[in-house]
Design a protein around this motif. Structure first.
Motif, mmCIF file in Angstrom:
data_model
loop_
_atom_site.group_PDB
_atom_site.id
_atom_site.type_symbol
_atom_site.label_atom_id
_atom_site.label_comp_id
_atom_site.label_asym_id
_atom_site.label_seq_id
_atom_site.Cartn_x
_atom_site.Cartn_y
_atom_site.Cartn_z
ATOM 1 N N ARG A 28 2.269 0.349 -3.303
ATOM 2 C CA ARG A 28 1.352 -0.747 -2.965
ATOM 3 C C ARG A 28 1.165 -0.852 -1.460
ATOM 4 O O ARG A 28 0.059 -1.082 -0.962
ATOM 5 C CB ARG A 28 1.905 -2.062 -3.523
ATOM 6 N N ASP A 56 0.302 -5.442 -11.771
ATOM 7 C CA ASP A 56 -0.310 -6.523 -10.991
ATOM 8 C C ASP A 56 -1.354 -7.310 -11.787
ATOM 9 O O ASP A 56 -1.933 -8.259 -11.270
ATOM 10 C CB ASP A 56 -0.966 -5.957 -9.724
ATOM 11 N N ASP A 86 6.501 -0.952 -5.041
ATOM 12 C CA ASP A 86 6.253 -1.654 -3.769
ATOM 13 C C ASP A 86 5.832 -0.668 -2.676
ATOM 14 O O ASP A 86 4.931 -0.951 -1.883
ATOM 15 C CB ASP A 86 7.518 -2.397 -3.311
ATOM 16 N N ASP A 87 6.492 0.479 -2.632
ATOM 17 C CA ASP A 87 6.154 1.469 -1.601
ATOM 18 C C ASP A 87 4.748 2.015 -1.819
ATOM 19 O O ASP A 87 4.009 2.260 -0.859
ATOM 20 C CB ASP A 87 7.174 2.617 -1.600
ATOM 21 N N PRO A 144 8.164 -8.621 -11.444
ATOM 22 C CA PRO A 144 8.825 -7.322 -11.303
ATOM 23 C C PRO A 144 9.248 -6.786 -12.669
ATOM 24 O O PRO A 144 9.465 -7.560 -13.608
ATOM 25 C CB PRO A 144 10.074 -7.632 -10.449
ATOM 26 N N ASN A 183 10.874 -0.748 -9.235
ATOM 27 C CA ASN A 183 10.133 -1.773 -8.470
ATOM 28 C C ASN A 183 9.968 -1.382 -7.008
ATOM 29 O O ASN A 183 8.931 -1.645 -6.398
ATOM 30 C CB ASN A 183 10.843 -3.125 -8.566
ATOM 31 N N ARG A 184 10.990 -0.728 -6.458
ATOM 32 C CA ARG A 184 10.884 -0.291 -5.059
ATOM 33 C C ARG A 184 9.812 0.791 -4.935
ATOM 34 O O ARG A 184 9.034 0.815 -3.980
ATOM 35 C CB ARG A 184 12.257 0.236 -4.573
#
Ligand SMILES: [Zn+2]
Ligand SMILES: [Zn+2]
Length: 322
Positions: free
Chosen positions: A309, A43, A306-307, A9, A302-303
């Motif tokens: 992804r 990633d 993630d959303d 992260p 990071n959120r």
């Protein structure tokens, strides 16, 4: 927000203020768009970022001190092509997007997931008034590279968009403005993305692996999924073009030559030129393109990643920087 190693992260960090070199300006960041490329970097699918790295290449901010081209307080945008060499055969033939020695923002140089960033003046974009910081940010990559991809689609009337995210939601509006017919392809069960596409003018939205109601004249693939290449070729009429617009894609499965036969062509689009950017900003104001934004504070980068992804976004994620 700093990437210290791929697969980890981002971490909040206190860094020294970046120092602009000759020909650069210091920019106080107001907003930074989150691009799928940032995800590929975080990633580890794009393998050569500077580390540690401040990601982000859809940067909107104001110039801190007078420079050569800009004055203190000017609002500018910083995009993926941070700088090109100006000397290589590509730069000398109006193809600086393919420069042999480029500097990419948020990859080779720290980007906009931060309060301050530097920009090479000659490669920054003056931003028109009347467009808020958050709504302007996604124009700087999703919009500009989407525009380049749309140009590669030629004068196609029936346009397929594979993956209806940040770029497609902007390209769809431009394509409709140009009188094209838009067909949106999403994951089969993503009813919400299909509804979003129809709201923006797509006349059909459905499963990306199923055939469309009629053949396409061109298709642009934004999703990083190689299996979509043969699917898009099969959906495309004779003489049509399939444009891969992402920087990274999973392997393309083999397909029969028949899918390409009939003078279909398959190509990628890489990066952008300054001309692409200037053209698109002018066009976006005329359409006018409306950006659909999901706002996150910088410290929640990071959120946002993630959303993105997980496919939970409608439109573009943008970090707001206080
Ligand atoms: Zn060059
Ligand atoms: Zn991007």
């Amino acid at each position: 927000m700093v990437l210290r190693a791929p697969g980890r992260p981002l971490e909040p960090a206190d860094l020294d203020d970046p120092a602009p070199a000759a020909g650069q300006v210091l920019v106080r960041v107001a907003a930074c768009g989150v691009c799928r490329t940032d995800l590929h970097i975080a990633d580890g699918e794009l393998t050569e970022p500077k580390l540690p790295l401040v990601p982000g290449h859809q940067v909107v901010g104001t110039v801190v001190a007078d420079g050569g081209r800009f004055a203190a307080g000017d609002r500018i945008g910083i995009a993926w092509l941070g700088e090109a060499c100006g000397r290589c055969r590509y730069c000398r033939s109006e193809r600086e997007n393919l420069c042999d020695d480029p500097v990419f923002t948020g990859y080779d140089r720290d980007g906009g997931y931060a309060q301050l960033a530097v920009a090479t003046e000659a490669f920054a974009f003056p931003l028109p008034d009347g467009l808020g910081d958050l709504r302007a940010a996604p124009l700087l990559c999703a919009g500009m590279i989407g525009h380049r991809a749309l140009r590669m689609a030629g004068d196609a009337e029936r346009l397929g968009l594979y993956g209806f995210g940040a770029a497609a939601h902007l390209v769809c509006q431009v394509a409709r403005h140009q009188g094209r017919r838009v067909f949106a392809f999403t994951r089969g069960d993503d009813a919400e993305a299909q509804r979003f596409a129809r709201e923006l003018g797509a006349e059909w939205a459905g499963d990306s692996l199923a055939p469309p109601p009629e053949q396409l004249d061109a298709a642009i693939i934004f999703a990083p999924v190689g299996a979509l290449v043969p699917a898009a070729l099969r959906a495309t009429a004779k003489g049509g073009v399939v444009v891969c617009a992402g920087i990274h894609m999973s392997d393309i499965p083999s397909f029969p030559y028949e899918a390409l036969w009939g003078e279909r062509s398959l190509r990628s689009v890489a990066n952008l030129t300054r001309r692409d950017g200037e053209e698109f900003l002018a066009l976006a104001a005329r359409v006018p393109v409306r950006t659909s934004v999901a706002e996150y504070p910088l410290e929640e980068a990071n959120r946002a990643l993630d959303d993105l992804r997980a496919g939970r976004l409608r439109g573009s994620a943008v970090l707001s920087v206080a």
